[in-house]
Design a protein around this motif. Structure first.
Motif, PDB file in Angstrom:
ATOM      1  N   LEU A   1      42.949  43.034  41.985  1.00 26.15           N
ATOM      2  CA  LEU A   1      42.206  42.901  40.820  1.00 26.15           C
ATOM      3  C   LEU A   1      42.582  44.174  39.699  1.00 26.15           C
ATOM      4  CD1 LEU A   1      40.561  40.437  39.458  1.00 26.15           C
ATOM      5  CD2 LEU A   1      38.491  41.735  40.096  1.00 26.15           C
ATOM      6  N   ARG A   2      42.510  45.134  40.442  1.00 23.72           N
ATOM      7  CA  ARG A   2      42.843  46.275  39.224  1.00 23.72           C
ATOM      8  C   ARG A   2      44.221  46.248  39.112  1.00 23.72           C
ATOM      9  NH1 ARG A   2      40.779  52.252  41.527  1.00 23.72           N
ATOM     10  NH2 ARG A   2      42.221  51.590  43.318  1.00 23.72           N
ATOM     11  N   ALA A   3      45.160  45.861  39.755  1.00 26.27           N
ATOM     12  CA  ALA A   3      46.537  45.896  39.410  1.00 26.27           C
ATOM     13  C   ALA A   3      46.987  44.879  38.320  1.00 26.27           C
ATOM     14  CB  ALA A   3      47.410  45.682  40.735  1.00 26.27           C
ATOM     15  N   MET A   4      46.003  43.599  38.727  1.00 24.99           N
ATOM     16  CA  MET A   4      46.097  42.548  37.569  1.00 24.99           C
ATOM     17  C   MET A   4      45.839  42.845  36.019  1.00 24.99           C
ATOM     18  SD  MET A   4      45.110  39.388  39.841  1.00 24.99           S
ATOM     19  CE  MET A   4      45.035  38.191  38.473  1.00 24.99           C
ATOM     20  N   ASN A   5      44.734  43.704  36.126  1.00 27.64           N
ATOM     21  CA  ASN A   5      44.116  44.177  34.883  1.00 27.64           C
ATOM     22  C   ASN A   5      45.179  45.284  34.216  1.00 27.64           C
ATOM     23  OD1 ASN A   5      41.762  46.595  33.721  1.00 27.64           O
ATOM     24  ND2 ASN A   5      41.791  44.404  32.877  1.00 27.64           N
ATOM     25  N   ARG A   6      45.573  46.133  34.930  1.00 18.91           N
ATOM     26  CA  ARG A   6      46.692  47.085  34.456  1.00 18.91           C
ATOM     27  C   ARG A   6      47.735  46.488  33.797  1.00 18.91           C
ATOM     28  NH1 ARG A   6      47.709  49.546  39.039  1.00 18.91           N
ATOM     29  NH2 ARG A   6      45.758  50.828  38.816  1.00 18.91           N
ATOM     30  N   ALA A   7      48.282  45.200  34.586  1.00 22.11           N
ATOM     31  CA  ALA A   7      49.368  44.771  34.159  1.00 22.11           C
ATOM     32  C   ALA A   7      49.174  43.931  32.805  1.00 22.11           C
ATOM     33  CB  ALA A   7      49.824  43.667  35.248  1.00 22.11           C
TER      34      ALA A   7
ATOM     35  N   GLN B   1      40.087  47.478  29.260  1.00 21.14           N
ATOM     36  CA  GLN B   1      40.189  47.927  30.507  1.00 21.14           C
ATOM     37  C   GLN B   1      39.171  47.903  31.390  1.00 21.14           C
ATOM     38  OE1 GLN B   1      42.016  52.093  30.526  1.00 21.14           O
ATOM     39  NE2 GLN B   1      42.076  51.943  32.703  1.00 21.14           N
ATOM     40  N   LEU B   2      39.043  47.265  32.504  1.00 20.55           N
ATOM     41  CA  LEU B   2      37.862  47.122  33.239  1.00 20.55           C
ATOM     42  C   LEU B   2      37.718  48.349  34.174  1.00 20.55           C
ATOM     43  CD1 LEU B   2      38.517  43.232  34.837  1.00 20.55           C
ATOM     44  CD2 LEU B   2      37.145  44.221  32.755  1.00 20.55           C
ATOM     45  N   THR B   3      36.407  48.760  34.179  1.00 18.64           N
ATOM     46  CA  THR B   3      35.964  49.840  35.152  1.00 18.64           C
ATOM     47  C   THR B   3      36.025  49.544  36.587  1.00 18.64           C
ATOM     48  OG1 THR B   3      33.690  49.672  34.754  1.00 18.64           O
ATOM     49  CG2 THR B   3      34.575  51.001  33.267  1.00 18.64           C
ATOM     50  N   GLU B   4      35.705  50.645  37.388  1.00 10.26           N
ATOM     51  CA  GLU B   4      35.611  50.142  38.905  1.00 10.26           C
ATOM     52  C   GLU B   4      34.498  49.404  39.105  1.00 10.26           C
ATOM     53  OE1 GLU B   4      36.107  53.210  41.911  1.00 10.26           O
ATOM     54  OE2 GLU B   4      38.327  53.522  41.481  1.00 10.26           O
ATOM     55  N   ALA B   5      33.382  49.692  38.414  1.00 12.43           N
ATOM     56  CA  ALA B   5      32.357  48.879  38.678  1.00 12.43           C
ATOM     57  C   ALA B   5      32.165  47.523  38.014  1.00 12.43           C
ATOM     58  CB  ALA B   5      31.053  49.656  37.521  1.00 12.43           C
ATOM     59  N   ASP B   6      33.004  47.247  37.045  1.00 13.95           N
ATOM     60  CA  ASP B   6      33.339  45.867  36.461  1.00 13.95           C
ATOM     61  C   ASP B   6      34.233  45.221  37.390  1.00 13.95           C
ATOM     62  OD1 ASP B   6      32.202  46.340  33.993  1.00 13.95           O
ATOM     63  OD2 ASP B   6      33.922  47.039  33.146  1.00 13.95           O
ATOM     64  N   LEU B   7      35.150  45.856  38.249  1.00 13.37           N
ATOM     65  CA  LEU B   7      36.035  45.016  39.180  1.00 13.37           C
ATOM     66  C   LEU B   7      35.345  44.882  40.421  1.00 13.37           C
ATOM     67  CD1 LEU B   7      39.075  47.355  38.731  1.00 13.37           C
ATOM     68  CD2 LEU B   7      38.671  45.060  37.885  1.00 13.37           C
ATOM     69  N   ARG B   8      34.483  45.580  40.881  1.00 14.31           N
ATOM     70  CA  ARG B   8      33.444  45.474  41.963  1.00 14.31           C
ATOM     71  C   ARG B   8      32.347  44.381  41.582  1.00 14.31           C
ATOM     72  NH1 ARG B   8      34.990  48.891  45.819  1.00 14.31           N
ATOM     73  NH2 ARG B   8      35.794  50.932  45.352  1.00 14.31           N
ATOM     74  N   ARG B   9      31.871  44.431  40.613  1.00 14.76           N
ATOM     75  CA  ARG B   9      31.105  43.356  40.205  1.00 14.76           C
ATOM     76  C   ARG B   9      31.632  41.968  40.318  1.00 14.76           C
ATOM     77  NH1 ARG B   9      30.048  44.977  35.507  1.00 14.76           N
ATOM     78  NH2 ARG B   9      28.492  46.585  36.128  1.00 14.76           N
ATOM     79  N   THR B  10      32.827  41.956  39.952  1.00 16.34           N
ATOM     80  CA  THR B  10      33.529  40.492  39.896  1.00 16.34           C
ATOM     81  C   THR B  10      33.938  40.096  41.199  1.00 16.34           C
ATOM     82  OG1 THR B  10      34.831  41.093  37.885  1.00 16.34           O
ATOM     83  CG2 THR B  10      35.838  39.287  39.339  1.00 16.34           C
ATOM     84  N   VAL B  11      34.176  41.133  42.171  1.00 15.39           N
ATOM     85  CA  VAL B  11      34.425  40.719  43.673  1.00 15.39           C
ATOM     86  C   VAL B  11      33.065  40.170  44.323  1.00 15.39           C
ATOM     87  CG1 VAL B  11      35.242  41.445  45.896  1.00 15.39           C
ATOM     88  CG2 VAL B  11      36.648  42.166  43.906  1.00 15.39           C
ATOM     89  N   GLU B  12      32.114  41.003  44.023  1.00 17.51           N
ATOM     90  CA  GLU B  12      30.910  40.896  44.723  1.00 17.51           C
ATOM     91  C   GLU B  12      30.240  39.338  44.086  1.00 17.51           C
ATOM     92  OE1 GLU B  12      28.475  44.074  43.990  1.00 17.51           O
ATOM     93  OE2 GLU B  12      29.717  45.401  45.187  1.00 17.51           O
TER      94      GLU B  12
END
Length: 502
Positions: free
Chosen positions: A426-432, A442-453
């Motif tokens: 998910l982080r690589a997709m946001n970077r691309a 740009q999503l923060t780590e907290a945003d990314l983890r929130r999406t996965v959870e």
């Protein structure tokens, strides 16, 4: 060429020695000798010879105290052979079927009564015994009410066995064909309540079963629709009792931006979305069996995309509509805010007064609605009907709770869960997306983890509604998979809730 041997195995060895001492042959005779030697050296034949020796050592018994242990011993002997021989594998499969557990008894009123006959077993196929029949005698000897007496009589019997029964005189009836989709995993080996673990049927959530017997209030008989023998499964009533007091939390943390396409950009306060007829049973809903029916291929009226915020639902919806606008459409959300100078009615939003919108919400005319910065937003149910009436599949990306309202014969939805990939993907997709200019956030780590959870929570709470799950680790690949799934609906039979049919 006489053969003198003390047992079957040594007799086989002598036959092989005699075959080796024969003069050489040519042509068809040589091929016959090769074929015969191959049979005699087969591990299957040797195993049968060993079994024959064991049978000669003791009298063949109709019933033994350790039948289950004997079958397990044979299965262990077959384990290695099954890897090399399809015949041995088939025998092992047969020995694991519930045909060997064909009849169970109960003592009732001092009589020995047939309590259950497993569907598909030899006893059921013969049709000579029925549930409720009373076993009175075996070969002229009374059995009383002791199952062990029946066992002893069968053990001592030789040749044919004659049973004297008192029939139950039940009128035969053709059972209604019942098919169910399972919403939980079941392993009879781990069930302490099942009367016979070996007769149980294992299944997983999502499996389709045919219920072939529901006479027992606690234990149904069922088989997989793909085939196979019937086995015991817990009934709806029994599983409800087991799960009734298990605390389950299906609540999801509400998130912004899941309702209307325009809610993006700067940080927004949390919104609470409500759905029409949002029942309290969310917290108490027991996921056990759902009766289903098989329908020929047909086009669904709605396509519902479910997923966590930022997982790509809206992108997939827009790509599908742009790919075939004559076939797919979507609704225009309603709002109580005033239009901006650049906005036109029906383009992006339909604008109504707050009083009118509140009245329609109270009347149950909205699939879902929410409030943002003092203004109401929502999806009217009539707008879905309008897209369907135009001959299009209405594509919706809605809150998961809205699926309960849509899952009816009127909207016949195809529900697709867009699952978030793992954190690193998910982080690589946001970077691309940032590098290509597709996204500016740009999503923060907290945003990314929130999406996965959040994705995991949705799957746990609403997975029983999903017809298909797609992990969106690549938007183009996920879009092709979605296209293929929609095309398949037009060519293959579909299992749907029975309420859609009857």
């Amino acid at each position: 060429m006489p053969v003198a041997a003390t047992n079957s195995e040594s007799a086989m060895q002598q036959v092989l020695d005699n075959l080796g001492s024969l003069p050489s042959a040519t042509g068809a005779a040589e091929l016959d000798l090769i074929f015969l030697r191959g049979i005699m050296e087969s591990p299957i034949v040797r195993s049968l010879a060993k079994a024959h020796e064991r049978l000669e050592e003791t009298k063949l018994e109709a019933v033994r105290d350790n039948n289950l242990e004997l079958v397990q011993e044979i299965l262990r002997d077959l384990a290695q052979l099954a890897e090399q021989s399809s015949t041995a594998a088939e025998l092992a499969h047969i020995l694991q079927e519930p045909h060997f557990q064909g009849v169970t008894f109960r003592v009732e009123g001092g009589e020995l009564v047939i309590a259950r006959i497993l569907h598909g077993g030899m006893v059921a196929q013969q049709g000579l015994l029925h549930v409720g029949d009373i076993i009175k005698e075996v070969n002229g000897q009374p059995v009383g009410s002791d199952p062990r007496a029946l066992q002893e009589l069968l053990r001592s019997a030789s040749g044919s066995v004659i049973l004297k029964i008192l029939p139950s005189y039940q009128e035969p009836h053709l059972p209604r064909q019942v098919f169910v989709k399972c919403h939980f995993d079941y392993d009879p080996a781990r069930d302490s309540l099942i009367p016979c673990k070996e007769a149980g049927l294992r299944f997983s959530a999502g499996d389709l079963l045919q219920i072939v017997n529901q006479d027992d209030a606690n234990w149904w008989q069922a088989c997989h629709v793909e085939g196979g023998s019937a086995g015991l499964i817990p009934s709806q009533l029994l599983e409800e009792k087991r799960k009734a007091f298990v605390k389950r939390d299906l609540e999801l943390t509400p998130t912004s931006g899941t309702l209307c396409g325009s809610l993006s950009g700067k940080k927004k306060k949390r919104m609470m979305y409500l759905t029409t007829k949002n029942a309290e049973f969310d917290r108490h809903e027991l996921l056990i069996y759902e009766e289903v029916a098989c329908m020929p291929p047909f086009r669904r009226k709605t396509l519902v995309l479910i997923g966590a915020q930022g997982v790509g639902r809206r992108s997939l919806k827009n790509k599908l509509i742009m790919w075939d606008p004559d076939r797919y459409g979507t609704t225009v959300p309603y709002t109580s805010r005033r239009p901006k100078d650049s906005e036109r009615e029906g383009q992006g939003y339909s604008f109504v007064s707050r009083a009118e919108m509140e009245a329609d919400i109270r009347a149950g005319r909205y699939l879902e609605h929410g409030e943002y910065e003092g203004n109401l937003y929502g999806t009217r149910i009539d707008s879905i009907r309008g897209v369907v009436a135009a001959g299009k599949v209405c594509v919706l990306d809605v809150n998961p709770q809205a699926v309960k309202v849509l899952r009816t014969a009127e909207f016949v939805p195809y529900v697709v869960f867009i699952e978030a990939p793992d954190f690193e993907t998910l982080r690589a997709m946001n970077r691309a997306a940032l590098e290509s200019g597709v996204s500016t956030k740009q999503l923060t780590e907290a945003d990314l983890r929130r999406t996965v959870e959040e994705s995991s929570r949705i799957q746990r709470g609403y997975g029983h509604y999903f017809d298909l799950s797609l992990v969106n680790s690549n938007l183009e690949r996920t879009f092709r998979e979605l296209q293929a799934a929609m095309e398949k609906l037009r060519t293959e039979p579909q299992w749907v809730p029975v309420s859609w049919v009857y």
